[in-house]
Scaffold this active site. Structure first.
Site, short mmCIF file in Angstrom:
data_model
loop_
_atom_site.label_atom_id
_atom_site.label_comp_id
_atom_site.label_asym_id
_atom_site.label_seq_id
_atom_site.Cartn_x
_atom_site.Cartn_y
_atom_site.Cartn_z
N TYR A 74 0.86 -1.17 0.00
CA TYR A 74 0.00 0.00 0.00
C TYR A 74 0.91 1.23 0.00
O TYR A 74 1.87 1.30 0.78
CB TYR A 74 -0.91 -0.02 1.23
N ASP A 145 -0.72 -6.89 7.16
CA ASP A 145 -1.80 -5.99 6.76
C ASP A 145 -2.89 -6.86 6.13
O ASP A 145 -2.72 -7.38 5.03
CB ASP A 145 -1.28 -4.94 5.78
N LYS A 170 -11.84 0.41 5.13
CA LYS A 170 -12.22 -0.36 3.95
C LYS A 170 -13.32 -1.37 4.32
O LYS A 170 -14.41 -0.96 4.64
CB LYS A 170 -10.97 -1.03 3.36
C1 PLP Z 1 -6.07 2.11 2.72
C2 PLP Z 1 -5.01 1.17 3.20
C3 PLP Z 1 -4.19 1.52 4.29
C4 PLP Z 1 -4.26 2.88 4.96
O1 PLP Z 1 -5.45 3.06 5.65
P1 PLP Z 1 -6.14 4.48 5.89
O2 PLP Z 1 -7.36 4.11 6.65
O3 PLP Z 1 -6.40 5.09 4.56
O4 PLP Z 1 -5.19 5.32 6.67
C5 PLP Z 1 -3.27 0.58 4.73
N1 PLP Z 1 -3.14 -0.63 4.12
C6 PLP Z 1 -3.92 -0.97 3.07
C7 PLP Z 1 -3.72 -2.32 2.44
C8 PLP Z 1 -4.86 -0.08 2.56
O5 PLP Z 1 -5.61 -0.44 1.50
#
Ligand code: PLP
Length: 350
Positions: A74, A145, A170
């Site tokens: 990311y 992640d 998300k």
């Molecule tokens: C969007 C995202 C992030 C960051 O998250 P935010 O809520 O935008 O700060 C981290 N890791 C992945 C895989 C993401 O898609």
């Protein structure tokens, strides 16, 4: 939902975990943390965003230490790690997630490895169990992640990870109306939880109660949303593979994907994210994104609505991501409507 910055003194006794002031804790965060913690299998901490969660995890690395990161993670994770490296705070070792031998050999002497699987936006699959076991054997902390997979499709703590990170912005929230992050720590690592909790408090990396409440509401439909969106993604991946404008479909659910067999054993489903590369230029990819009506042309992902984006339009995106790559977040709409809209945009632009 508890909206307060301070608690009456009767609520407060100076014990760890007790509330007194809004930066220390909030019952609505706790409700969300209990729910996500139950899904992932360890105690959870909510943060103000996914990046606040990633930042807290990177902060576990001692001064001058080394962190192993995906070479195309990311983009925010890459940017933050890069800035910390430029400031002399730590050393970054970027590695290709799908090449297990390379990842494992980069672990020697490292303090932390951040894993992403599937990766955003290349959809590479990492062999989590093998890498985590190798990291543990070398006393390297592991953080996965899990934003793309969600705990319904993949539970990294059960594979031995020390930590799981989420952009709860998300799928966990699911309606594109919240910024929120989560770190879940392994049951046997209470000291990690304490350090992350301390970091959150003193850095003020806290979520709003409204956000936590919205995420709790979103969680109620997580299973339904992930099931429907994943089914849509699988069907779209199949049809996109036959479209003349599409050169490559990156979806772990496709038998031709290099990580397909691994994803089959490691995940309970292949998720709702996919990427395509066009037989065409960046400009043509932009045209496709601009030509959809049902699919929303936007960044972010994991909402009930389908969205798409050419990732290289962001200067911070990895140069390993092809210029014509479009990342697709399948939503929960009717798959025939999604296909009609996407295929007309592809037909028109290429
Ligand atoms: C969007 C995202 C992030 C960051 O998250 P935010 O809520 O935008 O700060 C981290 N890791 C992945 C895989 C993401 O898609």
């Amino acid at each position: 939902m508890v909206l307060t910055s301070t608690y009456t003194a009767s609520d407060f006794s100076p014990q760890p975990g007790d509330l007194g002031y809004g930066r220390w804790g909030n019952p609505t965060w706790t409700a969300l943390e209990d729910a996500v913690g139950a899904l992932e299998g360890g105690p959870a901490l909510a943060f103000g965003s996914g990046m606040a969660a990633v930042s807290a995890v990177l902060n576990l690395v001692p001064l001058g230490g080394t962190v192993v990161v995906p070479d195309a993670p990311y983009s925010g994770t890459a940017q933050l790690a890069g800035e910390l490296a430029a400031a002399g705070r730590l050393t970054v070792r970027p590695v290709p997630m799908a090449d297990t031998d390379v990842v494992v050999s980069a672990l020697d002497g490292a303090d932390l490895v951040i894993l992403e699987s599937p990766t955003n936006p290349l959809m590479d699959v990492a062999d989590l169990a093998t890498i985590i076991a190798a990291a543990r054997a070398r006393n390297v902390l592991t953080a996965v992640d899990n934003t793309f997979a969600t705990p319904l499709l993949q539970q990294p703590l059960s594979l031995g990870a020390h930590m799981v990170v989420h952009s709860a912005t998300k799928y966990l929230s699911g309606h594109s109306d919240v910024l929120l992050g989560i770190v879940v720590t392994a049951q046997e690592s209470p000291e990690l939880e304490q350090r992350l909790h301390g970091h959150r408090t003193i850095n003020g990396a806290v979520p709003g109660p409204m956000e936590a409440w919205l995420a709790l509401r979103g969680l109620r439909t997580l299973a339904l949303r992930v099931e429907r969106a994943s089914a849509n993604a699988a069907e779209l991946a199949r049809r996109l593979g036959d479209h003349p404008a599409v050169a490559t479909v990156r979806y772990p659910g496709r038998p031709g994907h290099p990580g397909h067999e691994l994803a089959r054993t490691q995940m309970r489903g292949f998720g709702a994210m996919l990427s395509i590369e066009l037989n065409g230029s960046a400009e043509q990819a932009e045209k496709v994104c601009a030509a959809t009506r049902l699919w929303i042309h936007t960044t972010s992902l994991g909402g009930v609505e389908s969205s798409l984006e050419r990732r290289r339009r962001h200067g911070g995106e990895s140069k390993l991501v092809p210029e014509s790559l479009i990342r697709l977040s399948a939503g929960i709409e009717d798959v025939e409507d999604l296909w009609a809209d996407l295929s007309q945009a592809l037909d028109a632009a290429v």
